[in-house]
Design an enzyme around this catalytic site. Structure first.
Site, PDB file in Angstrom:
ATOM      1  N   CYS A 125      13.741   9.859  59.801  1.00  0.00           N
ATOM      2  CA  CYS A 125      14.549  10.186  60.623  1.00  0.00           C
ATOM      3  C   CYS A 125      14.350  11.426  61.670  1.00  0.00           C
ATOM      4  O   CYS A 125      13.496  12.373  61.162  1.00  0.00           O
ATOM      5  CB  CYS A 125      15.926  10.650  59.774  1.00  0.00           C
ATOM      6  SG  CYS A 125      17.435  11.163  60.973  1.00  0.00           S
ATOM      7  N   ARG A 151      25.325   2.410  63.836  1.00  0.00           N
ATOM      8  CA  ARG A 151      25.095   3.508  63.038  1.00  0.00           C
ATOM      9  C   ARG A 151      24.884   4.651  63.713  1.00  0.00           C
ATOM     10  O   ARG A 151      25.227   5.780  63.232  1.00  0.00           O
ATOM     11  CB  ARG A 151      24.077   2.946  62.046  1.00  0.00           C
ATOM     12  CG  ARG A 151      24.106   4.202  60.949  1.00  0.00           C
ATOM     13  CD  ARG A 151      23.009   3.866  59.652  1.00  0.00           C
ATOM     14  NE  ARG A 151      23.138   4.651  58.709  1.00  0.00           N
ATOM     15  CZ  ARG A 151      22.697   5.794  58.654  1.00  0.00           C
ATOM     16  NH1 ARG A 151      22.077   6.626  59.531  1.00  0.00           N
ATOM     17  NH2 ARG A 151      22.925   6.616  57.346  1.00  0.00           N
TER      18      ARG A 151
END
Length: 529
Positions: free
Chosen positions: A341, A443
């Protein structure tokens, strides 16, 4: 103003109270310059910033109870959940996780029907009794039966007529030497009368029938001869092989699935419920958002407690409180801690994971809502730290992405094996491939991008070393957790949540890892950075 928002003063008060638990070594966070003493809300700590303090103990690690709540109504025997990522969890991983005592969460980067089909695959993989068995008709072809068996990974099917009455059974043994796949089932099947059981048969009685008659499949019929269920000897064997397996009231493995808030989110959620999913995760990068809160609330109104609803991800107390108010059965914590991430770098937003967990627990604990720590877990000790910070379960991505059960591609580099692993905010996950559409963009609230070359990724694509079967990895992770419980005198996870941390310096972290020696043999639970 979004519901559940709390002021910075309230947040600072909590952080001040948590300093004691973290050793009382913190400087005044307000002394950061400027006129606003609350501009810097708190000092953020993550797993490498703390250690658990050992305590007096009479706990033998092997006897520690590691069961814990996943949601308000679901308790796992092993507090591990596989992440809803397309290189981590599909049906094979979900089955293996449930058999190990945890649970898998199926990713949503695939068409709705395919995700629902994977739920069905998990639910049919084993059961005390299959209440809606896959069946075929006498006029089906052997090719059609073979396709059904391959799809559901089963070795045979009951044969029923138009009224639903049992007409026979067909198994691999019936088809093995048949060359003509256009033959009809009626020509090959074992016809009635068959050994059957009546509705309501007990497990012991069913096992007795299977043993005495040396058969592997036992159809269950009602008083009119209509098929109402199927019991297989494999399910009894699987129960013995996997005593910790996480199952529903019908003896089927538990499985979760991710949904979003985009265009197909509601249809997807309802199809997953119809397929038998046990847990729905409203899975976004930022759950402190009206769309997410409304989706959680709407799901709870529609399905009640039939299916548990988890909301995520969050990193603040106010966000967790908002999800609790919306009706979430658990709250998932983690904004930017994952190894793939880049949210904290690209957006400059997030909170170190230990602090994020502490903050979420402050809101969720009084309401009786469990917290799931999602992301940033590199070693088994990090799992123990996450639980000690107040989380009830942990969600794993990179730690499981290298297992044989993960769907990532197997890669060979210089004679070594790796598996592909990518963040759901990576370009690869958010871009379509050929005719395949990406379902991952919403998302990150990026489904309104005019074209895929305008996407702003919040993740990267990479690879992780191949780790072998999931069971071996779970063994090491659970072993590390049990060791932590022994060191801290914690017979249960609930007691571990009361353990105390000590803050450490960079020198303390360096001292914690192997040092002043060259590793010659790799340990199965330690990987140098």
């Amino acid at each position: 103003m979004i519901r559940g928002m709390s002021n910075l003063k309230e947040s600072s008060d909590f952080v001040a109270s948590s300093y004691v638990r973290l050793g009382g070594l913190m400087d005044d966070p307000a002394a950061t310059g400027g006129d606003n003493p609350h501009k810097v809300a708190m000092l953020g700590l993550t797993f490498d910033d703390v250690l658990l303090l050992p305590a007096a103990s009479d706990v033998v690690p092997a006897t520690a109870d590691i069961s814990s709540q996943l949601t308000k109504k679901i308790r796992l025997k092993v507090p591990l959940v596989s992440s809803a990522m397309d290189t981590v969890t599909e049906a094979r991983m979900a089955i293996a996780m449930a058999r190990a005592g945890g649970m898998g969460v199926l990713h949503r980067n695939l068409p709705v029907g395919e995700q629902a089909g994977q739920v069905e695959t998990v639910k049919r993989s084993e059961a005390g009794m299959v209440t809606d068995p896959v069946t075929c008709r006498p006029d089906n072809t052997l090719a059609q039966v073979g396709a059904l068996c391959a799809r559901f990974r089963i070795s045979g099917l009951p044969v029923v007529d138009d009224s639903g009455a049992l007409a026979g059974i067909i198994t691999n043994r019936d088809m093995r030497f048949e060359v003509d796949q256009s033959k009809q089932v009626a020509e090959v099947m074992t016809k009635t009368p068959l050994i059957t059981a009546a509705e309501g048969v007990s497990a012991d009685a069913a096992l007795g029938l299977l043993r005495r008659n040396k058969i592997e499949k036992l159809p269950v019929v009602d008083g009119h001869g209509r098929l109402t269920g199927l019991i297989t000897v494999k399910d009894f064997v699987k129960t013995e092989q996997h005593p910790l397996a996480t199952k529903d009231n019908d003896g089927r493995l538990l499985v979760g699935a991710a949904v979003g808030v985009g265009g197909d989110a509601w249809v997807r959620a309802m199809m997953l419920v119809d397929a038998g999913v046990d847990v729905l995760i409203v899975d976004t990068a930022h759950a402190h958002n009206r769309l997410v809160l409304d989706m959680v609330g709407k799901l709870k109104v529609e399905i009640g407690d039939r299916v548990q609803v988890i909301g995520g991800n969050v990193a603040t107390r106010s966000a967790a409180a908002a999800l609790v108010e919306a009706g979430a059965d658990a709250v998932k914590v983690g904004v930017g801690p994952g190894s793939t991430c880049t949210t904290r770098v690209v957006a400059g937003v997030g909170a170190p994971q230990i602090t994020a967990i502490l903050e979420a627990v402050a809101a969720c604990g009084p309401a009786g809502v469990p917290v799931i720590a999602d992301g940033g877990l590199q070693y088994s000790g990090d799992i123990a730290k996450a639980l000690a910070a107040g989380a009830s379960t942990t969600m794993l991505g990179s730690l499981l992405a290298g297992t044989a059960e993960a769907p990532g591609e197997l890669i060979f580099v210089n004679g070594k094996q790796f598996k592909s692993y990518r963040g759901m905010g990576s370009l690869g996950a958010m871009q379509g491939r050929g005719g395949d559409k990406s379902y991952s963009k919403d998302r990150y609230f990026a489904d309104d991008a005019l074209s895929e070359d305008k996407l702003v990724p919040e993740g990267i694509e990479g690879r992780v070393p191949f780790r072998g079967p999931l069971s071996s990895v779970i063994h090491q992770l659970v072993g590390g957790l049990r060791a932590a419980m022994g060191y801290t005198g914690s017979p249960t996870i609930e007691v571990l949540q009361q353990a105390q941390f000590v803050r450490i310096t960079p020198a303390g972290l360096k001292e914690s890892h192997p040092h002043d020696v060259a590793m010659t043999v790799e340990a199965p639970n330690y990987y140098p950075r």
